[in-house]
Design a protein around this motif. Structure first.
Motif, PDB file in Angstrom:
ATOM      1  N   TYR A   1      39.781  16.401  56.897  1.00  0.00           N
ATOM      2  CA  TYR A   1      39.689  15.169  56.416  1.00  0.00           C
ATOM      3  C   TYR A   1      37.863  15.089  57.123  1.00  0.00           C
ATOM      4  O   TYR A   1      36.997  14.312  55.827  1.00  0.00           O
ATOM      5  CB  TYR A   1      40.465  14.442  57.039  1.00  0.00           C
ATOM      6  N   ARG A   2      37.786  15.994  58.109  1.00  0.00           N
ATOM      7  CA  ARG A   2      36.368  14.769  59.790  1.00  0.00           C
ATOM      8  C   ARG A   2      35.230  16.112  58.629  1.00  0.00           C
ATOM      9  O   ARG A   2      33.759  15.780  58.683  1.00  0.00           O
ATOM     10  CB  ARG A   2      36.664  15.011  60.440  1.00  0.00           C
ATOM     11  N   THR A   3      35.352  17.185  57.576  1.00  0.00           N
ATOM     12  CA  THR A   3      34.336  17.823  57.814  1.00  0.00           C
ATOM     13  C   THR A   3      33.837  18.048  56.381  1.00  0.00           C
ATOM     14  O   THR A   3      34.939  17.671  56.161  1.00  0.00           O
ATOM     15  CB  THR A   3      34.946  19.803  58.619  1.00  0.00           C
ATOM     16  N   LYS A   4      32.954  19.024  55.818  1.00  0.00           N
ATOM     17  CA  LYS A   4      32.503  18.902  54.234  1.00  0.00           C
ATOM     18  C   LYS A   4      32.710  19.899  53.578  1.00  0.00           C
ATOM     19  O   LYS A   4      33.223  20.831  53.823  1.00  0.00           O
ATOM     20  CB  LYS A   4      30.877  19.249  54.596  1.00  0.00           C
ATOM     21  N   THR A   5      33.525  19.443  51.952  1.00  0.00           N
ATOM     22  CA  THR A   5      34.407  20.098  51.673  1.00  0.00           C
ATOM     23  C   THR A   5      33.782  19.862  50.257  1.00  0.00           C
ATOM     24  O   THR A   5      33.053  18.870  49.828  1.00  0.00           O
ATOM     25  CB  THR A   5      35.571  19.960  51.318  1.00  0.00           C
TER      26      THR A   5
ATOM     27  N   ASN B   1      35.804   9.913  50.365  1.00  0.00           N
ATOM     28  CA  ASN B   1      36.525  10.579  49.344  1.00  0.00           C
ATOM     29  C   ASN B   1      35.669  10.672  48.385  1.00  0.00           C
ATOM     30  O   ASN B   1      35.747  10.006  47.218  1.00  0.00           O
ATOM     31  CB  ASN B   1      37.565  11.303  49.496  1.00  0.00           C
ATOM     32  N   LEU B   2      35.790  11.577  47.552  1.00  0.00           N
ATOM     33  CA  LEU B   2      35.365  12.022  46.054  1.00  0.00           C
ATOM     34  C   LEU B   2      35.690  13.156  44.993  1.00  0.00           C
ATOM     35  O   LEU B   2      36.555  14.146  45.166  1.00  0.00           O
ATOM     36  CB  LEU B   2      34.025  11.824  45.586  1.00  0.00           C
ATOM     37  N   VAL B   3      36.752  12.667  44.043  1.00  0.00           N
ATOM     38  CA  VAL B   3      37.260  13.505  43.128  1.00  0.00           C
ATOM     39  C   VAL B   3      36.209  12.704  41.844  1.00  0.00           C
ATOM     40  O   VAL B   3      36.655  11.534  41.317  1.00  0.00           O
ATOM     41  CB  VAL B   3      38.803  13.224  42.962  1.00  0.00           C
ATOM     42  N   ILE B   4      36.023  13.835  40.895  1.00  0.00           N
ATOM     43  CA  ILE B   4      35.573  14.435  39.532  1.00  0.00           C
ATOM     44  C   ILE B   4      36.205  14.870  38.910  1.00  0.00           C
ATOM     45  O   ILE B   4      36.551  16.383  38.807  1.00  0.00           O
ATOM     46  CB  ILE B   4      34.033  14.557  39.869  1.00  0.00           C
TER      47      ILE B   4
ATOM     48  N   ASP C   1      39.309  23.142  53.029  1.00  0.00           N
ATOM     49  CA  ASP C   1      39.932  22.329  52.346  1.00  0.00           C
ATOM     50  C   ASP C   1      40.117  21.032  52.038  1.00  0.00           C
ATOM     51  O   ASP C   1      39.410  20.731  52.993  1.00  0.00           O
ATOM     52  CB  ASP C   1      41.632  22.204  52.223  1.00  0.00           C
ATOM     53  N   PHE C   2      40.222  20.170  50.564  1.00  0.00           N
ATOM     54  CA  PHE C   2      40.039  18.125  51.121  1.00  0.00           C
ATOM     55  C   PHE C   2      41.436  18.216  51.348  1.00  0.00           C
ATOM     56  O   PHE C   2      42.501  18.859  50.805  1.00  0.00           O
ATOM     57  CB  PHE C   2      39.563  18.520  49.052  1.00  0.00           C
ATOM     58  N   VAL C   3      41.870  16.605  51.240  1.00  0.00           N
ATOM     59  CA  VAL C   3      42.450  16.131  51.760  1.00  0.00           C
ATOM     60  C   VAL C   3      42.972  15.155  50.619  1.00  0.00           C
ATOM     61  O   VAL C   3      41.931  14.182  51.114  1.00  0.00           O
ATOM     62  CB  VAL C   3      42.300  16.043  53.110  1.00  0.00           C
ATOM     63  N   PHE C   4      44.332  14.423  50.272  1.00  0.00           N
ATOM     64  CA  PHE C   4      44.032  13.706  49.742  1.00  0.00           C
ATOM     65  C   PHE C   4      45.523  12.814  50.467  1.00  0.00           C
ATOM     66  O   PHE C   4      46.213  13.497  51.250  1.00  0.00           O
ATOM     67  CB  PHE C   4      44.898  14.189  48.683  1.00  0.00           C
TER      68      PHE C   4
END
Length: 233
Positions: free
Chosen positions: A145-149, A61-64, A227-230
């Motif tokens: 979580y498992r798919t592309k975001t 997972n990546l947060v910029i 959606d993105f998941v933390f």
């Protein structure tokens, strides 16, 4: 990325405080490994993004996060590194460049958080996610979580945003940090957005410079998943 001390543009007040506080939160509560860039040049930022392209795998997972000056030119937004000049776009970093790099990075889940003027231009022509409350099931979190975001959470749309706020943070960063601080288990970017949107609008109105945060998918970035998941510890 926290850019405060500029060579050719006015200095800013809060980006270093914002980037440092968010870095600590993402590392300690959400388990992220960090690359911190303070007062970064264009070369610094491009090199760091290329490192992500070479190092990350689909399971990552990546947060910029970017806090600094931004500008809009010919209907496109740009980040302005500390060596950028206002009337010379050679040193600017365009939204289209960011989108292209997001297509190349292998990490499934990517969220760009931008606290800069005109930051919402990175999401132009995308469908804005609703601000109504969502209650996701564990199965839905797992699917996300498992798919592309490829998503962007921005401090505003096509307007200037406030550099000052409360306790040394910008209006947006203060609300973002507060929204992330006390979460447990999986939490979506939409839920974080819902926790900060009304605070940012209300506080910016009080300060006389209204701004409205945006959460959208990023066009031409390879986005599939909604959606993105933390994952909070």
């Amino acid at each position: 990325i926290g850019n405060k001390d500029y060579k050719h543009l006015p200095d800013l007040d809060s980006p270093l405080n914002d980037a440092r506080a968010l870095s600590d939160l993402l590392r300690n509560r959400y388990g992220f490994k960090l690359t911190k860039l303070e007062n970064a040049t264009r070369r610094d930022i491009v090199r760091a993004i290329n490192d992500l392209k070479n190092q990350l795998e689909p399971s990552d997972n990546l947060v910029i996060y970017y806090a600094g000056h931004g500008i809009e030119e010919s209907s496109e937004g740009f980040w302005l590194p500390v060596d950028a000049e206002e009337n010379d776009d050679y040193g600017w970093i365009s939204n289209s460049y960011i989108s292209r790099k997001l297509r190349e990075i292998k990490a499934n889940n990517i969220l760009v958080i931008a606290d800069s003027c005109f930051s919402g231009t990175i999401t132009r022509d995308a469908n804005q996610l609703g601000s109504e409350k969502k209650n996701y099931s564990i199965d839905e979190y797992d699917f996300f979580y498992r798919t592309k975001t490829r998503m962007a959470l921005t401090a505003g749309g096509r307007e200037p945003v406030l550099d000052s706020g409360i306790d040394g943070h910008s209006v947006f960063a203060g609300a973002l940090i507060s929204s992330l601080k006390n979460k447990k288990g999986p939490v979506s970017a939409t839920e974080i957005f819902q926790g900060l949107r009304s605070k940012v609008i209300a506080n910016s109105l009080k300060m006389g410079s209204p701004q409205t945060p945006i959460l959208q998918s990023i066009p031409l970035s390879g986005h599939d998943d909604p959606d993105f998941v933390f994952l909070a510890r």
